[in-house]
Enzyme design. Sequence first.
Site, PDB file in Angstrom:
ATOM      1  N   ARG A 125      30.080 -44.609  15.788  1.00  0.00           N
ATOM      2  CA  ARG A 125      31.523 -44.433  15.589  1.00  0.00           C
ATOM      3  C   ARG A 125      32.176 -45.569  14.802  1.00  0.00           C
ATOM      4  NH1 ARG A 125      34.324 -41.474  20.570  1.00  0.00           N
ATOM      5  NH2 ARG A 125      35.132 -40.214  18.893  1.00  0.00           N
ATOM      6  N   PRO A 126      31.710 -45.796  13.556  1.00  0.00           N
ATOM      7  CA  PRO A 126      32.342 -46.834  12.739  1.00  0.00           C
ATOM      8  C   PRO A 126      33.747 -46.405  12.299  1.00  0.00           C
ATOM      9  CG  PRO A 126      30.753 -45.621  11.434  1.00  0.00           C
ATOM     10  CD  PRO A 126      30.673 -45.068  12.832  1.00  0.00           C
ATOM     11  N   ILE A 127      34.507 -47.348  11.719  1.00  0.00           N
ATOM     12  CA  ILE A 127      35.849 -47.004  11.215  1.00  0.00           C
ATOM     13  C   ILE A 127      35.948 -47.304   9.719  1.00  0.00           C
ATOM     14  CG2 ILE A 127      37.149 -47.167  13.379  1.00  0.00           C
ATOM     15  CD1 ILE A 127      37.838 -50.073  12.471  1.00  0.00           C
ATOM     16  N   ASP A 128      34.762 -47.370   9.060  1.00  0.00           N
ATOM     17  CA  ASP A 128      34.748 -47.730   7.645  1.00  0.00           C
ATOM     18  C   ASP A 128      35.576 -46.768   6.780  1.00  0.00           C
ATOM     19  OD1 ASP A 128      32.686 -45.924   8.470  1.00  0.00           O
ATOM     20  OD2 ASP A 128      31.804 -46.068   6.476  1.00  0.00           O
ATOM     21  N   LEU A 129      35.579 -45.482   7.125  1.00  0.00           N
ATOM     22  CA  LEU A 129      36.320 -44.516   6.296  1.00  0.00           C
ATOM     23  C   LEU A 129      37.828 -44.716   6.434  1.00  0.00           C
ATOM     24  CD1 LEU A 129      34.186 -41.325   7.063  1.00  0.00           C
ATOM     25  CD2 LEU A 129      34.128 -42.721   4.993  1.00  0.00           C
ATOM     26  N   ARG A 154      39.481 -38.830  31.392  1.00  0.00           N
ATOM     27  CA  ARG A 154      40.059 -39.204  30.086  1.00  0.00           C
ATOM     28  C   ARG A 154      40.626 -37.993  29.355  1.00  0.00           C
ATOM     29  NH1 ARG A 154      36.178 -41.469  26.501  1.00  0.00           N
ATOM     30  NH2 ARG A 154      37.942 -41.020  25.191  1.00  0.00           N
ATOM     31  N   ASP A 178      32.645 -31.279  20.482  1.00  0.00           N
ATOM     32  CA  ASP A 178      33.214 -31.512  21.819  1.00  0.00           C
ATOM     33  C   ASP A 178      32.937 -30.362  22.789  1.00  0.00           C
ATOM     34  OD1 ASP A 178      34.118 -33.914  20.944  1.00  0.00           O
ATOM     35  OD2 ASP A 178      36.242 -33.404  20.928  1.00  0.00           O
ATOM     36  N   LYS A 192      44.765 -33.094  24.021  1.00  0.00           N
ATOM     37  CA  LYS A 192      44.655 -34.565  23.952  1.00  0.00           C
ATOM     38  C   LYS A 192      44.522 -35.030  22.505  1.00  0.00           C
ATOM     39  CE  LYS A 192      40.440 -36.520  24.722  1.00  0.00           C
ATOM     40  NZ  LYS A 192      40.109 -37.365  23.575  1.00  0.00           N
ATOM     41  N   ASN A 193      43.665 -34.333  21.750  1.00  0.00           N
ATOM     42  CA  ASN A 193      43.393 -34.781  20.379  1.00  0.00           C
ATOM     43  C   ASN A 193      44.549 -34.495  19.425  1.00  0.00           C
ATOM     44  OD1 ASN A 193      40.986 -35.666  21.312  1.00  0.00           O
ATOM     45  ND2 ASN A 193      39.701 -34.187  20.207  1.00  0.00           N
ATOM     46  N   CYS A 200      34.440 -43.206  24.010  1.00  0.00           N
ATOM     47  CA  CYS A 200      33.180 -42.658  24.513  1.00  0.00           C
ATOM     48  C   CYS A 200      31.991 -43.190  23.715  1.00  0.00           C
ATOM     49  CB  CYS A 200      33.176 -41.134  24.392  1.00  0.00           C
ATOM     50  SG  CYS A 200      33.866 -40.303  25.806  1.00  0.00           S
ATOM     51  N   ARG A 245      39.211 -44.904  21.672  1.00  0.00           N
ATOM     52  CA  ARG A 245      38.923 -44.833  20.246  1.00  0.00           C
ATOM     53  C   ARG A 245      40.224 -44.626  19.446  1.00  0.00           C
ATOM     54  NH1 ARG A 245      35.255 -45.078  15.834  1.00  0.00           N
ATOM     55  NH2 ARG A 245      35.773 -43.434  14.405  1.00  0.00           N
TER      56      ARG A 245
HETATM   57  C1  UD1 Z   1      37.746 -36.826  16.683  1.00  0.00           C
HETATM   58  C2  UD1 Z   1      38.048 -36.338  18.078  1.00  0.00           C
HETATM   59  C3  UD1 Z   1      36.762 -36.216  18.872  1.00  0.00           C
HETATM   60  C4  UD1 Z   1      35.779 -35.306  18.150  1.00  0.00           C
HETATM   61  C5  UD1 Z   1      35.584 -35.753  16.699  1.00  0.00           C
HETATM   62  C6  UD1 Z   1      34.739 -34.781  15.877  1.00  0.00           C
HETATM   63  C7  UD1 Z   1      40.274 -37.241  18.462  1.00  0.00           C
HETATM   64  C8  UD1 Z   1      41.135 -38.183  19.217  1.00  0.00           C
HETATM   65  N1  UD1 Z   1      38.951 -37.299  18.704  1.00  0.00           N
HETATM   66  O1  UD1 Z   1      37.134 -38.103  16.813  1.00  0.00           O
HETATM   67  O2  UD1 Z   1      37.081 -35.681  20.164  1.00  0.00           O
HETATM   68  O3  UD1 Z   1      34.533 -35.359  18.805  1.00  0.00           O
HETATM   69  O4  UD1 Z   1      36.862 -35.892  16.041  1.00  0.00           O
HETATM   70  O5  UD1 Z   1      35.296 -33.530  15.895  1.00  0.00           O
HETATM   71  O6  UD1 Z   1      40.762 -36.433  17.683  1.00  0.00           O
HETATM   72  N2  UD1 Z   1      32.712 -41.687  10.907  1.00  0.00           N
HETATM   73  C9  UD1 Z   1      32.287 -42.703  10.085  1.00  0.00           C
HETATM   74  N3  UD1 Z   1      33.226 -43.611   9.658  1.00  0.00           N
HETATM   75  C10 UD1 Z   1      34.543 -43.511  10.004  1.00  0.00           C
HETATM   76  C11 UD1 Z   1      34.954 -42.454  10.834  1.00  0.00           C
HETATM   77  C12 UD1 Z   1      34.010 -41.557  11.277  1.00  0.00           C
HETATM   78  O7  UD1 Z   1      31.115 -42.815   9.761  1.00  0.00           O
HETATM   79  O8  UD1 Z   1      35.336 -44.367   9.570  1.00  0.00           O
HETATM   80  C13 UD1 Z   1      31.704 -40.706  11.400  1.00  0.00           C
HETATM   81  C14 UD1 Z   1      31.571 -40.793  12.931  1.00  0.00           C
HETATM   82  O9  UD1 Z   1      30.683 -41.812  13.319  1.00  0.00           O
HETATM   83  C15 UD1 Z   1      31.065 -39.415  13.268  1.00  0.00           C
HETATM   84  C16 UD1 Z   1      31.758 -38.523  12.233  1.00  0.00           C
HETATM   85  O10 UD1 Z   1      32.182 -39.396  11.183  1.00  0.00           O
HETATM   86  O11 UD1 Z   1      29.683 -39.351  13.051  1.00  0.00           O
HETATM   87  C17 UD1 Z   1      32.942 -37.758  12.769  1.00  0.00           C
HETATM   88  O12 UD1 Z   1      33.877 -38.661  13.297  1.00  0.00           O
HETATM   89  P1  UD1 Z   1      35.431 -38.381  13.259  1.00  0.00           P
HETATM   90  O13 UD1 Z   1      35.685 -37.015  12.705  1.00  0.00           O
HETATM   91  O14 UD1 Z   1      36.117 -39.534  12.629  1.00  0.00           O
HETATM   92  O15 UD1 Z   1      35.774 -38.340  14.800  1.00  0.00           O
HETATM   93  P2  UD1 Z   1      36.954 -39.071  15.551  1.00  0.00           P
HETATM   94  O16 UD1 Z   1      38.201 -39.014  14.745  1.00  0.00           O
HETATM   95  O17 UD1 Z   1      36.484 -40.364  16.097  1.00  0.00           O
END
Ligand code: UD1
Length: 418
Positions: A120-124, A396, A304, A22-23, A115, A91
């Site tokens: 789970r911010p998207i700031d990065l 999912r 995961d 899926k990922n 989930c 997400r």
């Molecule tokens: C992806 C996987 C998810 C897995 C996760 C960690 C997919 C579709 N999903 O999720 O199944 O659990 O990797 O291996 O591939 N963060 C920030 N700011 C950001 C982005 C992330 O602070 O802009 C933080 C998140 O809150 C979290 C950490 O970084 O604490 C890891 O998140 P991230 O690696 O981005 O996970 P996802 O891509 O959402």
Amino acid sequence: MDKFLIYGGEKLFGTVKLDCAKNAILPIMAASIMADDVTLLDVPDYLDIQNMEKILSFLGIKVTRKNKVMHISTIGLNNYFVPITLAKELRSSIFVLGPLLSKLKKAKVAYPGGCEIGLRPIDLHLKGLQELGVKIEESHGYIFCDGSKMKSGVVNLDFQSVGATENIMMASVLLEGKTIIHNPAKEPEIVDLQNFLNSLGAHISGAGTDNIEIIGTSRLGSTTYSPISDRIICGTMLIACAMCGGKIVVENARPEHFFSLINKLQKSGCKINLNNDKITIESKGKLKSVGLIKTLPYPGFPTDLMPQMLAMQTISKGCCVVQENLFETRFKFAQELLKMGAKITIKDRIAFVCGVKNLSGADVFAHDLRGGAALVLAGLCAKGYTTVHNVYHIDRGYNHLENTLSSLGAKIIRQSEE
Ligand code: UD1
């Protein structure tokens, strides 16, 4: 709304063949926005994938499926907007931001759902895009991106975020010149995205290492591609067999993707045999605690698989410390395990688990995808009946998990909630 009814105590025997991850598929589907025609092989029917199909269709892209073959044709792409009704379902809706900017130089995307396992911010994602010259405005739950002045450059990620790495890779594919991502995530799905994009004519190297280099190209073409298999489903099946006892073979696996799990299964007393793409596990169902589980970005122990591994510790002799380092609120499933007689104490991001001889069946509620899977595994080895409610979370990322487990001898059926 469906629930699983499980009668615990059966050993598992047989073979499971893995489909694509899926990922891996979700970012690849989003990246297809930049291509002409894409054919993807071995695509399973998860809810998240159906939701990504809906997003692509809303953008004017034609997505068709026959059996496990998905065809994506972008000729009708006529939209750069993803409404909240679609974005709230997953997400990964945020993945379309990079490709839309790359292809159309603009995007308007609602904040993503998914989930509830942390903030789970998207700031990065947004900071990386800004470093490539994207102008971003956030208002009323939407992100407005103007990419008319985008240019290649250097992006330094403060944290190895999987999604941010993938979004920035996709955003820079069609930019003139060289883009470098420092401190990217190194998950196998990122290497797979690089391979997929390169099969379309992109020039990306370094995925899986400390720096990813993208040399821009003016357009992407067409491809037929088979994304990598699902290491999390593979891990879930291995842990299920470890907990229930028995012997199963997982085919189409990539053992090199998760030695961290294989080490732990061996430490707990299971016999593991690796033979090319086959992993065989044999368990007597009498497990020893692994002592410490610490989730980390790849190649560390995957977050995961933490819930499934924690469930395994509840019936393993001894005590274990489980430290969740990625997501803030990923222990909701552990509260449900308490109803089944598990001995768990939670403090912030740490759970202390001491094994009990048997779990006992109970009514439990899935709150997220992998936590839900962990409850199913607990039900499979508990005494008596377990009902797992809110199965839609599990759907999912698992295609009829009950059928896969039944084929191995488990007693599990799906029923609709009255
Ligand atoms: C992806 C996987 C998810 C897995 C996760 C960690 C997919 C579709 N999903 O999720 O199944 O659990 O990797 O291996 O591939 N963060 C920030 N700011 C950001 C982005 C992330 O602070 O802009 C933080 C998140 O809150 C979290 C950490 O970084 O604490 C890891 O998140 P991230 O690696 O981005 O996970 P996802 O891509 O959402």
